[in-house]
Design a protein around this motif. Structure first.
Motif, PDB file in Angstrom:
ATOM      1  N   PHE A  20       0.995   7.573   1.904  1.00 56.84           N
ATOM      2  CA  PHE A  20       0.485   6.422   2.648  1.00 56.84           C
ATOM      3  C   PHE A  20      -0.658   6.843   3.565  1.00 56.84           C
ATOM      4  O   PHE A  20      -1.655   6.143   3.680  1.00 56.84           O
ATOM      5  CB  PHE A  20       1.588   5.762   3.486  1.00 56.84           C
ATOM      6  CG  PHE A  20       2.597   4.965   2.699  1.00 56.84           C
ATOM      7  CD1 PHE A  20       2.283   4.383   1.480  1.00 56.84           C
ATOM      8  CD2 PHE A  20       3.873   4.789   3.197  1.00 56.84           C
ATOM      9  CE1 PHE A  20       3.221   3.642   0.773  1.00 56.84           C
ATOM     10  CE2 PHE A  20       4.824   4.049   2.505  1.00 56.84           C
ATOM     11  CZ  PHE A  20       4.497   3.474   1.294  1.00 56.84           C
ATOM     12  N   TYR A  21      -0.504   7.989   4.225  1.00 54.16           N
ATOM     13  CA  TYR A  21      -1.566   8.421   5.140  1.00 54.16           C
ATOM     14  C   TYR A  21      -2.829   8.799   4.366  1.00 54.16           C
ATOM     15  O   TYR A  21      -3.936   8.465   4.771  1.00 54.16           O
ATOM     16  CB  TYR A  21      -1.107   9.585   6.020  1.00 54.16           C
ATOM     17  CG  TYR A  21      -2.145   9.936   7.056  1.00 54.16           C
ATOM     18  CD1 TYR A  21      -2.318   9.128   8.181  1.00 54.16           C
ATOM     19  CD2 TYR A  21      -2.987  11.027   6.892  1.00 54.16           C
ATOM     20  CE1 TYR A  21      -3.291   9.412   9.118  1.00 54.16           C
ATOM     21  CE2 TYR A  21      -3.968  11.310   7.823  1.00 54.16           C
ATOM     22  CZ  TYR A  21      -4.117  10.503   8.940  1.00 54.16           C
ATOM     23  OH  TYR A  21      -5.094  10.788   9.854  1.00 54.16           O
ATOM     24  N   ALA A  22      -2.662   9.456   3.257  1.00 55.35           N
ATOM     25  CA  ALA A  22      -3.820   9.915   2.482  1.00 55.35           C
ATOM     26  C   ALA A  22      -4.550   8.776   1.783  1.00 55.35           C
ATOM     27  O   ALA A  22      -5.781   8.770   1.707  1.00 55.35           O
ATOM     28  CB  ALA A  22      -3.387  10.963   1.458  1.00 55.35           C
ATOM     29  N   GLU A  23      -3.786   7.795   1.269  1.00 53.90           N
ATOM     30  CA  GLU A  23      -4.392   6.785   0.390  1.00 53.90           C
ATOM     31  C   GLU A  23      -4.305   5.350   0.902  1.00 53.90           C
ATOM     32  O   GLU A  23      -4.981   4.472   0.366  1.00 53.90           O
ATOM     33  CB  GLU A  23      -3.732   6.869  -0.992  1.00 53.90           C
ATOM     34  CG  GLU A  23      -3.917   8.229  -1.645  1.00 53.90           C
ATOM     35  CD  GLU A  23      -3.176   8.354  -2.962  1.00 53.90           C
ATOM     36  OE1 GLU A  23      -3.054   7.329  -3.663  1.00 53.90           O
ATOM     37  OE2 GLU A  23      -2.713   9.458  -3.271  1.00 53.90           O
ATOM     38  N   GLY A  24      -3.462   5.100   1.898  1.00 55.70           N
ATOM     39  CA  GLY A  24      -3.250   3.732   2.379  1.00 55.70           C
ATOM     40  C   GLY A  24      -2.039   3.125   1.689  1.00 55.70           C
ATOM     41  O   GLY A  24      -1.699   3.497   0.570  1.00 55.70           O
ATOM     42  N   ILE A  25      -1.405   2.179   2.345  1.00 55.11           N
ATOM     43  CA  ILE A  25      -0.149   1.648   1.816  1.00 55.11           C
ATOM     44  C   ILE A  25      -0.336   0.797   0.568  1.00 55.11           C
ATOM     45  O   ILE A  25       0.519   0.762  -0.295  1.00 55.11           O
ATOM     46  CB  ILE A  25       0.623   0.865   2.896  1.00 55.11           C
ATOM     47  CG1 ILE A  25      -0.193  -0.329   3.397  1.00 55.11           C
ATOM     48  CG2 ILE A  25       1.031   1.773   4.036  1.00 55.11           C
ATOM     49  CD1 ILE A  25       0.586  -1.306   4.227  1.00 55.11           C
ATOM     50  N   GLY A  26      -1.452   0.116   0.463  1.00 59.06           N
ATOM     51  CA  GLY A  26      -1.682  -0.757  -0.681  1.00 59.06           C
ATOM     52  C   GLY A  26      -2.007  -0.021  -1.959  1.00 59.06           C
ATOM     53  O   GLY A  26      -1.795  -0.541  -3.059  1.00 59.06           O
ATOM     54  N   ARG A  27      -2.502   1.190  -1.838  1.00 62.05           N
ATOM     55  CA  ARG A  27      -2.925   1.951  -3.017  1.00 62.05           C
ATOM     56  C   ARG A  27      -1.821   2.837  -3.572  1.00 62.05           C
ATOM     57  O   ARG A  27      -2.001   3.453  -4.623  1.00 62.05           O
ATOM     58  CB  ARG A  27      -4.128   2.813  -2.652  1.00 62.05           C
ATOM     59  CG  ARG A  27      -5.292   1.966  -2.121  1.00 62.05           C
ATOM     60  CD  ARG A  27      -6.480   2.794  -1.880  1.00 62.05           C
ATOM     61  NE  ARG A  27      -7.181   2.767  -3.162  1.00 62.05           N
ATOM     62  CZ  ARG A  27      -8.167   3.569  -3.485  1.00 62.05           C
ATOM     63  NH1 ARG A  27      -8.587   4.470  -2.646  1.00 62.05           N
ATOM     64  NH2 ARG A  27      -8.752   3.472  -4.663  1.00 62.05           N
ATOM     65  N   VAL A  28      -0.701   2.904  -2.880  1.00 62.86           N
ATOM     66  CA  VAL A  28       0.387   3.796  -3.285  1.00 62.86           C
ATOM     67  C   VAL A  28       1.527   2.972  -3.863  1.00 62.86           C
ATOM     68  O   VAL A  28       2.051   2.076  -3.203  1.00 62.86           O
ATOM     69  CB  VAL A  28       0.886   4.634  -2.089  1.00 62.86           C
ATOM     70  CG1 VAL A  28       2.083   5.476  -2.483  1.00 62.86           C
ATOM     71  CG2 VAL A  28      -0.235   5.513  -1.534  1.00 62.86           C
ATOM     72  N   SER A  29       1.913   3.294  -5.063  1.00 62.09           N
ATOM     73  CA  SER A  29       3.018   2.576  -5.715  1.00 62.09           C
ATOM     74  C   SER A  29       4.356   3.243  -5.402  1.00 62.09           C
ATOM     75  O   SER A  29       4.417   4.415  -5.024  1.00 62.09           O
ATOM     76  CB  SER A  29       2.811   2.561  -7.227  1.00 62.09           C
ATOM     77  OG  SER A  29       2.971   3.871  -7.750  1.00 62.09           O
TER      78      SER A  29
END
Length: 194
Positions: A20-29
């Motif tokens: 989540f920190y690296a990619e954002g919550i919306g981009r992580v499945s």
């Protein structure tokens, strides 16, 4: 229902935190989190009823470590209270110079969820920001600063404003400038101890 502090749950939160920190919550499945944690998606959903709950757990898990880090910078700084407050900003600027720095996870998550004010992660972020403000007001009060609650709120505004501008410009000089402004505000409210 599984225990809140089970090793598996902690492993899931640790994996989610990194992603989540690296990619954002919306981009992580959820699939990516399960894979990173070395678990099945079914096991993940055994520990978290939804991705939303996992996002909130990610932020709740960052609350105390972040507060402890900022308190450590504050207490380790030499000098008057304004230097201690400025040290929080100076250390954040140092951290922000790391290429892996992605900004304040609480603010980034809130921005992604701006249209969902009742989301559990928004509530977790609000708790964190309130916890920091309350802690800072206590430290300011203990050191003889007038209107500590108002001043703590003003410092939070400088801090979060600087976080936002740094995300836009990718320049930690902004948080150092905010730190100098915070020190000036503290100095103006410090009671004379003569």
């Amino acid at each position: 229902m599984p225990e809140l502090s089970s090793p598996t749950r902690q492993r899931i939160v640790a994996a989610a935190t990194r992603l989540f920190y690296a990619e954002g919550i919306g981009r992580v499945s959820v699939d990516a989190i399960a894979e990173k944690a070395g678990l099945t998606k079914r096991t993940l959903y055994y520990h978290f009823k939804s991705k939303d709950d996992l996002i909130a757990a990610y932020l709740d898990g960052r609350d105390q470590p972040n507060l402890k880090q900022m308190a450590g910078w504050f207490h380790a700084a030499e000098g008057d209270v304004e230097r201690k407050v400025e040290a929080i900003f100076t250390n954040l600027a140092r951290v922000a110079r790391n290429p892996k720095w992605k900004g304040c996870g609480f603010l980034r998550t809130a921005a992604e969820l701006a249209s969902m004010p009742g989301h559990p992660a928004i509530k977790a972020g609000s708790r964190h920001k309130s916890n920091f403000e309350t802690w800072l007001a206590g430290e300011l009060s203990d050191r003889g600063v007038d209107e500590p609650q108002i001043l703590a709120r003003e410092i939070v505004l400088l801090l979060d404003g600087a976080f936002s501008v740094m995300l836009v410009h990718r320049n930690p000089d902004y948080i150092e400038a905010a730190g100098r402004a915070a020190a000036t505000l503290v100095q103006a409210r410090r009671r004379n101890e003569d």
